[in-house]
Write a protein that holds these residues in place. Structure first.
Motif, PDB file in Angstrom:
ATOM      1  N   ALA A 198      -7.532 -20.444  11.749  1.00  0.00           N
ATOM      2  CA  ALA A 198      -7.663 -21.118  10.462  1.00  0.00           C
ATOM      3  C   ALA A 198      -6.330 -21.744  10.059  1.00  0.00           C
ATOM      4  O   ALA A 198      -5.244 -21.223  10.367  1.00  0.00           O
ATOM      5  CB  ALA A 198      -8.134 -20.132   9.403  1.00  0.00           C
ATOM      6  N   ALA A 199      -6.410 -22.862   9.346  1.00  0.00           N
ATOM      7  CA  ALA A 199      -5.212 -23.608   8.971  1.00  0.00           C
ATOM      8  C   ALA A 199      -4.178 -22.770   8.224  1.00  0.00           C
ATOM      9  O   ALA A 199      -2.983 -22.813   8.564  1.00  0.00           O
ATOM     10  CB  ALA A 199      -5.617 -24.833   8.158  1.00  0.00           C
ATOM     11  N   PRO A 200      -4.552 -21.986   7.215  1.00  0.00           N
ATOM     12  CA  PRO A 200      -3.532 -21.197   6.501  1.00  0.00           C
ATOM     13  C   PRO A 200      -2.799 -20.219   7.417  1.00  0.00           C
ATOM     14  O   PRO A 200      -1.580 -20.036   7.287  1.00  0.00           O
ATOM     15  CB  PRO A 200      -4.344 -20.460   5.430  1.00  0.00           C
ATOM     16  N   ALA A 201      -3.539 -19.603   8.341  1.00  0.00           N
ATOM     17  CA  ALA A 201      -2.907 -18.641   9.249  1.00  0.00           C
ATOM     18  C   ALA A 201      -1.933 -19.342  10.185  1.00  0.00           C
ATOM     19  O   ALA A 201      -0.829 -18.831  10.447  1.00  0.00           O
ATOM     20  CB  ALA A 201      -3.977 -17.904  10.048  1.00  0.00           C
ATOM     21  N   LEU A 202      -2.315 -20.518  10.696  1.00  0.00           N
ATOM     22  CA  LEU A 202      -1.414 -21.247  11.596  1.00  0.00           C
ATOM     23  C   LEU A 202      -0.160 -21.690  10.859  1.00  0.00           C
ATOM     24  O   LEU A 202       0.960 -21.569  11.384  1.00  0.00           O
ATOM     25  CB  LEU A 202      -2.135 -22.455  12.200  1.00  0.00           C
ATOM     26  N   ARG A 203      -0.325 -22.180   9.640  1.00  0.00           N
ATOM     27  CA  ARG A 203       0.848 -22.612   8.867  1.00  0.00           C
ATOM     28  C   ARG A 203       1.805 -21.439   8.636  1.00  0.00           C
ATOM     29  O   ARG A 203       3.025 -21.604   8.722  1.00  0.00           O
ATOM     30  CB  ARG A 203       0.397 -23.188   7.521  1.00  0.00           C
ATOM     31  N   LYS A 204       1.252 -20.286   8.356  1.00  0.00           N
ATOM     32  CA  LYS A 204       2.103 -19.111   8.108  1.00  0.00           C
ATOM     33  C   LYS A 204       2.889 -18.748   9.352  1.00  0.00           C
ATOM     34  O   LYS A 204       4.107 -18.482   9.287  1.00  0.00           O
ATOM     35  CB  LYS A 204       1.219 -17.931   7.677  1.00  0.00           C
ATOM     36  N   VAL A 205       2.239 -18.720  10.514  1.00  0.00           N
ATOM     37  CA  VAL A 205       2.932 -18.346  11.744  1.00  0.00           C
ATOM     38  C   VAL A 205       3.953 -19.419  12.125  1.00  0.00           C
ATOM     39  O   VAL A 205       5.038 -19.099  12.627  1.00  0.00           O
ATOM     40  CB  VAL A 205       1.933 -18.098  12.890  1.00  0.00           C
ATOM     41  N   ALA A 217       2.526 -19.727  27.024  1.00  0.00           N
ATOM     42  CA  ALA A 217       3.953 -20.057  27.098  1.00  0.00           C
ATOM     43  C   ALA A 217       4.776 -19.393  26.003  1.00  0.00           C
ATOM     44  O   ALA A 217       6.007 -19.396  26.054  1.00  0.00           O
ATOM     45  CB  ALA A 217       4.138 -21.577  27.016  1.00  0.00           C
ATOM     46  N   LEU A 218       4.129 -18.801  25.015  1.00  0.00           N
ATOM     47  CA  LEU A 218       4.863 -18.195  23.896  1.00  0.00           C
ATOM     48  C   LEU A 218       5.558 -16.902  24.316  1.00  0.00           C
ATOM     49  O   LEU A 218       5.014 -16.135  25.121  1.00  0.00           O
ATOM     50  CB  LEU A 218       3.906 -17.881  22.754  1.00  0.00           C
ATOM     51  N   PRO A 219       6.709 -16.623  23.752  1.00  0.00           N
ATOM     52  CA  PRO A 219       7.281 -15.285  23.923  1.00  0.00           C
ATOM     53  C   PRO A 219       6.305 -14.252  23.366  1.00  0.00           C
ATOM     54  O   PRO A 219       5.608 -14.518  22.376  1.00  0.00           O
ATOM     55  CB  PRO A 219       8.567 -15.340  23.093  1.00  0.00           C
ATOM     56  N   PRO A 220       6.212 -13.086  23.984  1.00  0.00           N
ATOM     57  CA  PRO A 220       5.230 -12.076  23.546  1.00  0.00           C
ATOM     58  C   PRO A 220       5.290 -11.761  22.060  1.00  0.00           C
ATOM     59  O   PRO A 220       4.241 -11.588  21.417  1.00  0.00           O
ATOM     60  CB  PRO A 220       5.588 -10.863  24.399  1.00  0.00           C
ATOM     61  N   ALA A 221       6.471 -11.673  21.497  1.00  0.00           N
ATOM     62  CA  ALA A 221       6.591 -11.331  20.079  1.00  0.00           C
ATOM     63  C   ALA A 221       5.984 -12.420  19.197  1.00  0.00           C
ATOM     64  O   ALA A 221       5.383 -12.134  18.155  1.00  0.00           O
ATOM     65  CB  ALA A 221       8.056 -11.115  19.711  1.00  0.00           C
ATOM     66  N   ASP A 222       6.120 -13.677  19.611  1.00  0.00           N
ATOM     67  CA  ASP A 222       5.577 -14.785  18.821  1.00  0.00           C
ATOM     68  C   ASP A 222       4.064 -14.867  18.999  1.00  0.00           C
ATOM     69  O   ASP A 222       3.341 -15.171  18.045  1.00  0.00           O
ATOM     70  CB  ASP A 222       6.245 -16.092  19.241  1.00  0.00           C
ATOM     71  N   PHE A 223       3.585 -14.587  20.215  1.00  0.00           N
ATOM     72  CA  PHE A 223       2.134 -14.554  20.404  1.00  0.00           C
ATOM     73  C   PHE A 223       1.520 -13.454  19.544  1.00  0.00           C
ATOM     74  O   PHE A 223       0.434 -13.632  18.970  1.00  0.00           O
ATOM     75  CB  PHE A 223       1.787 -14.308  21.872  1.00  0.00           C
ATOM     76  N   ALA A 224       2.206 -12.337  19.405  1.00  0.00           N
ATOM     77  CA  ALA A 224       1.687 -11.224  18.615  1.00  0.00           C
ATOM     78  C   ALA A 224       1.519 -11.600  17.143  1.00  0.00           C
ATOM     79  O   ALA A 224       0.641 -11.062  16.457  1.00  0.00           O
ATOM     80  CB  ALA A 224       2.618 -10.017  18.747  1.00  0.00           C
ATOM     81  N   LEU A 225       2.353 -12.521  16.652  1.00  0.00           N
ATOM     82  CA  LEU A 225       2.204 -12.974  15.275  1.00  0.00           C
ATOM     83  C   LEU A 225       0.903 -13.749  15.080  1.00  0.00           C
ATOM     84  O   LEU A 225       0.266 -13.674  14.025  1.00  0.00           O
ATOM     85  CB  LEU A 225       3.391 -13.866  14.884  1.00  0.00           C
ATOM     86  N   LEU A 226       0.506 -14.506  16.115  1.00  0.00           N
ATOM     87  CA  LEU A 226      -0.666 -15.375  16.011  1.00  0.00           C
ATOM     88  C   LEU A 226      -1.955 -14.675  16.431  1.00  0.00           C
ATOM     89  O   LEU A 226      -3.038 -15.012  15.949  1.00  0.00           O
ATOM     90  CB  LEU A 226      -0.440 -16.620  16.881  1.00  0.00           C
ATOM     91  N   ALA A 227      -1.840 -13.705  17.320  1.00  0.00           N
ATOM     92  CA  ALA A 227      -3.017 -13.094  17.946  1.00  0.00           C
ATOM     93  C   ALA A 227      -4.076 -12.591  16.961  1.00  0.00           C
ATOM     94  O   ALA A 227      -5.265 -12.812  17.190  1.00  0.00           O
ATOM     95  CB  ALA A 227      -2.577 -11.963  18.881  1.00  0.00           C
ATOM     96  N   PRO A 228      -3.704 -11.925  15.861  1.00  0.00           N
ATOM     97  CA  PRO A 228      -4.753 -11.418  14.957  1.00  0.00           C
ATOM     98  C   PRO A 228      -5.609 -12.514  14.338  1.00  0.00           C
ATOM     99  O   PRO A 228      -6.732 -12.243  13.888  1.00  0.00           O
ATOM    100  CB  PRO A 228      -3.951 -10.678  13.882  1.00  0.00           C
TER     101      PRO A 228
END
Length: 238
Positions: A108-115, A16-27
């Motif tokens: 991981a928690a730090p990555a999710l918090r950052k995004v 459901a995420l916009p592609p640009a926002d998914f790209a932030l989380l994907a890595p």
């Protein structure tokens, strides 16, 4: 490890995420398999990662002092385990464990918090889901208090069927008893009645949904209430 393409994910929240926002989380997304009873998040421990379920079912469990666990909610491809991270709290009051074996995307928690800081769209999607999960837990709590075992068993099987996305899935009477907070003998009797009515087929730790409509008729109104509210709160697609 190659970065995931959004078109290849089965989790509804990520889709459901916009592609640009998914790209932030994907890595930061790491595919992991989970088994039945495998603990993904320990109760009263710091949440080290969130799990976007791709297949199978994860249970959220309240662990009692005697060692028993009672299910408070179920998560399939529609959701995520690790909601405390969304609310900015480090500790989970509940345990997350595999119920039907499957696969998830771990972050991981730090990555999710950052995004979450960089993506209002991700925060909105997860808050929509958090409200839907809260509704599920609240209605299920009322169901446990007000309805008898046959209705609750039918409701649970329907919810598992929705999330397993298959007509047949592995589950034992022992697990069903734990999920419903009842004795195994009670589950055995009432599962047998559903089988005799031609609604399910059970053998060797596998349950098959044979008559979906009949099972819905055998359930209490709580299943339809959960489905209706969840649909209304479904996160907007990109």
């Amino acid at each position: 490890m190659p970065v995931l393409e959004q078109s290849n994910v089965a989790n509804h929240l990520l889709a459901a995420l916009p592609p640009a926002d998914f790209a932030l989380l994907a890595p930061a997304l790491e595919p992991v398999d989970f088994a039945i009873h495998q603990i993904l998040i320990h109760a009263e421990d710091e949440v080290g990662a969130a799990y976007f379920v791709e297949s199978g079912v994860v249970s959220m469990l309240a662990r009692l002092q005697e060692g028993e666990a009672v299910e408070t909610g179920v998560i399939g491809p529609e959701g995520m385990a690790g909601l405390p991270l969304v609310f900015g709290t480090p500790i989970s009051p509940l345990e997350a464990a595999g119920e039907i074996p499957g696969r998830a995307l771990r972050v991981a928690a730090p990555a999710l918090r950052k995004v979450l800081q960089d993506s209002p769209a991700l925060m909105q999607v997860l808050l929509h889901y958090a409200q839907a999960f809260y509704a599920q837990v609240s209605i299920a709590a009322g169901c446990h208090a007000a309805h008898d075992i046959p209705h609750r068993l039918a409701r649970w099987l329907l919810m598992a069927h929705d999330r397993a996305e298959a007509d047949e899935f592995p589950i034992t009477h022992e697990v069903l008893a734990q999920m419903l907070g009842v004795r195994r003998a009670g589950v055995t009797i009432h599962a047998g009645l559903l089988q005799n009515a031609g609604l399910i087929r059970y053998q060797r730790g596998q349950i098959a949904i044979v008559d979906r409509t009949g099972l819905e008729n055998a359930s209490c109104e709580c299943y339809r209430s959960i489905q209706r509210i969840t649909e209304r709160l479904r996160a907007p697609s990109s």
